[in-house]
Design a protein around this motif. Structure first.
Motif, PDB file in Angstrom:
ATOM      1  N   MET A   1      25.829  15.892  35.202  1.00  0.00           N
ATOM      2  CA  MET A   1      25.096  16.025  36.448  1.00  0.00           C
ATOM      3  C   MET A   1      23.601  16.136  36.194  1.00  0.00           C
ATOM      4  O   MET A   1      22.801  15.505  36.847  1.00  0.00           O
ATOM      5  CB  MET A   1      25.629  17.266  37.184  1.00  0.00           C
ATOM      6  N   ARG A   2      23.248  16.954  35.230  1.00  0.00           N
ATOM      7  CA  ARG A   2      21.841  17.178  34.957  1.00  0.00           C
ATOM      8  C   ARG A   2      21.155  15.910  34.446  1.00  0.00           C
ATOM      9  O   ARG A   2      20.023  15.624  34.772  1.00  0.00           O
ATOM     10  CB  ARG A   2      21.711  18.294  33.943  1.00  0.00           C
ATOM     11  N   SER A   3      21.855  15.133  33.615  1.00  0.00           N
ATOM     12  CA  SER A   3      21.268  13.912  33.076  1.00  0.00           C
ATOM     13  C   SER A   3      21.069  12.867  34.178  1.00  0.00           C
ATOM     14  O   SER A   3      20.142  12.066  34.116  1.00  0.00           O
ATOM     15  CB  SER A   3      22.127  13.344  31.952  1.00  0.00           C
ATOM     16  N   GLU A   4      21.943  12.867  35.186  1.00  0.00           N
ATOM     17  CA  GLU A   4      21.783  11.930  36.301  1.00  0.00           C
ATOM     18  C   GLU A   4      20.533  12.245  37.105  1.00  0.00           C
ATOM     19  O   GLU A   4      19.791  11.349  37.500  1.00  0.00           O
ATOM     20  CB  GLU A   4      23.008  11.972  37.213  1.00  0.00           C
ATOM     21  N   ILE A   5      20.256  13.518  37.341  1.00  0.00           N
ATOM     22  CA  ILE A   5      19.055  13.918  38.074  1.00  0.00           C
ATOM     23  C   ILE A   5      17.820  13.574  37.260  1.00  0.00           C
ATOM     24  O   ILE A   5      16.847  13.031  37.771  1.00  0.00           O
ATOM     25  CB  ILE A   5      19.104  15.425  38.410  1.00  0.00           C
ATOM     26  N   SER A   6      17.872  13.862  35.979  1.00  0.00           N
ATOM     27  CA  SER A   6      16.743  13.560  35.106  1.00  0.00           C
ATOM     28  C   SER A   6      16.491  12.056  35.039  1.00  0.00           C
ATOM     29  O   SER A   6      15.356  11.611  35.070  1.00  0.00           O
ATOM     30  CB  SER A   6      17.017  14.107  33.710  1.00  0.00           C
ATOM     31  N   GLU A   7      17.559  11.280  34.955  1.00  0.00           N
ATOM     32  CA  GLU A   7      17.421   9.823  34.891  1.00  0.00           C
ATOM     33  C   GLU A   7      16.851   9.267  36.198  1.00  0.00           C
ATOM     34  O   GLU A   7      16.008   8.381  36.181  1.00  0.00           O
ATOM     35  CB  GLU A   7      18.787   9.200  34.602  1.00  0.00           C
ATOM     36  N   THR A   8      17.293   9.805  37.325  1.00  0.00           N
ATOM     37  CA  THR A   8      16.770   9.364  38.617  1.00  0.00           C
ATOM     38  C   THR A   8      15.294   9.706  38.751  1.00  0.00           C
ATOM     39  O   THR A   8      14.507   8.892  39.217  1.00  0.00           O
ATOM     40  CB  THR A   8      17.565  10.023  39.767  1.00  0.00           C
ATOM     41  N   GLY A   9      14.926  10.896  38.316  1.00  0.00           N
ATOM     42  CA  GLY A   9      13.517  11.295  38.356  1.00  0.00           C
ATOM     43  C   GLY A   9      12.656  10.417  37.469  1.00  0.00           C
ATOM     44  O   GLY A   9      11.533  10.067  37.826  1.00  0.00           O
ATOM     45  N   GLN A  10      13.184  10.068  36.316  1.00  0.00           N
ATOM     46  CA  GLN A  10      12.431   9.210  35.406  1.00  0.00           C
ATOM     47  C   GLN A  10      12.258   7.810  35.991  1.00  0.00           C
ATOM     48  O   GLN A  10      11.191   7.215  35.868  1.00  0.00           O
ATOM     49  CB  GLN A  10      13.123   9.126  34.054  1.00  0.00           C
ATOM     50  N   LYS A  11      13.289   7.298  36.645  1.00  0.00           N
ATOM     51  CA  LYS A  11      13.176   5.966  37.258  1.00  0.00           C
ATOM     52  C   LYS A  11      12.134   5.967  38.369  1.00  0.00           C
ATOM     53  O   LYS A  11      11.385   5.005  38.531  1.00  0.00           O
ATOM     54  CB  LYS A  11      14.529   5.506  37.783  1.00  0.00           C
ATOM     55  N   LYS A  12      12.078   7.055  39.135  1.00  0.00           N
ATOM     56  CA  LYS A  12      11.061   7.152  40.193  1.00  0.00           C
ATOM     57  C   LYS A  12       9.660   7.204  39.588  1.00  0.00           C
ATOM     58  O   LYS A  12       8.735   6.566  40.089  1.00  0.00           O
ATOM     59  CB  LYS A  12      11.312   8.386  41.060  1.00  0.00           C
ATOM     60  N   ARG A  13       9.508   7.966  38.498  1.00  0.00           N
ATOM     61  CA  ARG A  13       8.204   8.028  37.829  1.00  0.00           C
ATOM     62  C   ARG A  13       7.798   6.666  37.278  1.00  0.00           C
ATOM     63  O   ARG A  13       6.644   6.261  37.356  1.00  0.00           O
ATOM     64  CB  ARG A  13       8.239   9.044  36.704  1.00  0.00           C
ATOM     65  N   GLU A  14       8.763   5.953  36.685  1.00  0.00           N
ATOM     66  CA  GLU A  14       8.472   4.622  36.150  1.00  0.00           C
ATOM     67  C   GLU A  14       8.079   3.656  37.262  1.00  0.00           C
ATOM     68  O   GLU A  14       7.145   2.859  37.089  1.00  0.00           O
ATOM     69  CB  GLU A  14       9.677   4.080  35.401  1.00  0.00           C
ATOM     70  N   ALA A  15       8.759   3.723  38.393  1.00  0.00           N
ATOM     71  CA  ALA A  15       8.421   2.848  39.520  1.00  0.00           C
ATOM     72  C   ALA A  15       7.035   3.175  40.054  1.00  0.00           C
ATOM     73  O   ALA A  15       6.247   2.272  40.356  1.00  0.00           O
ATOM     74  CB  ALA A  15       9.467   2.977  40.620  1.00  0.00           C
ATOM     75  N   LEU A  16       6.724   4.463  40.158  1.00  0.00           N
ATOM     76  CA  LEU A  16       5.392   4.867  40.632  1.00  0.00           C
ATOM     77  C   LEU A  16       4.302   4.425  39.659  1.00  0.00           C
ATOM     78  O   LEU A  16       3.254   3.915  40.062  1.00  0.00           O
ATOM     79  CB  LEU A  16       5.347   6.381  40.833  1.00  0.00           C
ATOM     80  N   THR A  17       4.563   4.581  38.375  1.00  0.00           N
ATOM     81  CA  THR A  17       3.601   4.142  37.360  1.00  0.00           C
ATOM     82  C   THR A  17       3.388   2.631  37.438  1.00  0.00           C
ATOM     83  O   THR A  17       2.257   2.154  37.362  1.00  0.00           O
ATOM     84  CB  THR A  17       4.097   4.527  35.957  1.00  0.00           C
ATOM     85  N   PHE A  18       4.458   1.879  37.596  1.00  0.00           N
ATOM     86  CA  PHE A  18       4.345   0.434  37.713  1.00  0.00           C
ATOM     87  C   PHE A  18       3.520   0.050  38.946  1.00  0.00           C
ATOM     88  O   PHE A  18       2.656  -0.823  38.865  1.00  0.00           O
ATOM     89  CB  PHE A  18       5.728  -0.213  37.799  1.00  0.00           C
ATOM     90  N   LEU A  19       3.782   0.691  40.073  1.00  0.00           N
ATOM     91  CA  LEU A  19       3.037   0.375  41.293  1.00  0.00           C
ATOM     92  C   LEU A  19       1.561   0.697  41.138  1.00  0.00           C
ATOM     93  O   LEU A  19       0.699  -0.066  41.588  1.00  0.00           O
ATOM     94  CB  LEU A  19       3.631   1.122  42.489  1.00  0.00           C
ATOM     95  N   ILE A  20       1.259   1.828  40.530  1.00  0.00           N
ATOM     96  CA  ILE A  20      -0.147   2.180  40.318  1.00  0.00           C
ATOM     97  C   ILE A  20      -0.821   1.142  39.433  1.00  0.00           C
ATOM     98  O   ILE A  20      -1.934   0.691  39.713  1.00  0.00           O
ATOM     99  CB  ILE A  20      -0.261   3.593  39.722  1.00  0.00           C
ATOM    100  N   LEU A  21      -0.152   0.741  38.356  1.00  0.00           N
ATOM    101  CA  LEU A  21      -0.730  -0.275  37.472  1.00  0.00           C
ATOM    102  C   LEU A  21      -0.875  -1.619  38.173  1.00  0.00           C
ATOM    103  O   LEU A  21      -1.917  -2.266  38.100  1.00  0.00           O
ATOM    104  CB  LEU A  21       0.144  -0.451  36.227  1.00  0.00           C
TER     105      LEU A  21
END
Length: 54
Positions: A1-21
């Protein structure tokens, strides 16, 4: 469960980073490169004159 939340958070951060770039940083870099090249050509012609026969 914890790894799923962490993975989802990381994907959101990666998407935000990509959009900013993609939306903010790269367009400014592209405009800067084109403007820098234009300035370089302008200075070159200032010292050497326009191309072609006179």
């Amino acid at each position: 469960m914890r790894s799923e939340i962490s993975e989802t958070g990381q994907k959101k951060r990666e998407a935000l980073t990509f959009l900013i770039l993609a939306v903010l940083i790269w367009p400014f870099i592209a405009v800067g490169v084109v403007a820098g090249w234009g300035f370089l050509v302008w200075m070159y012609y200032l010292f050497t004159g326009p191309p072609g026969p006179v």
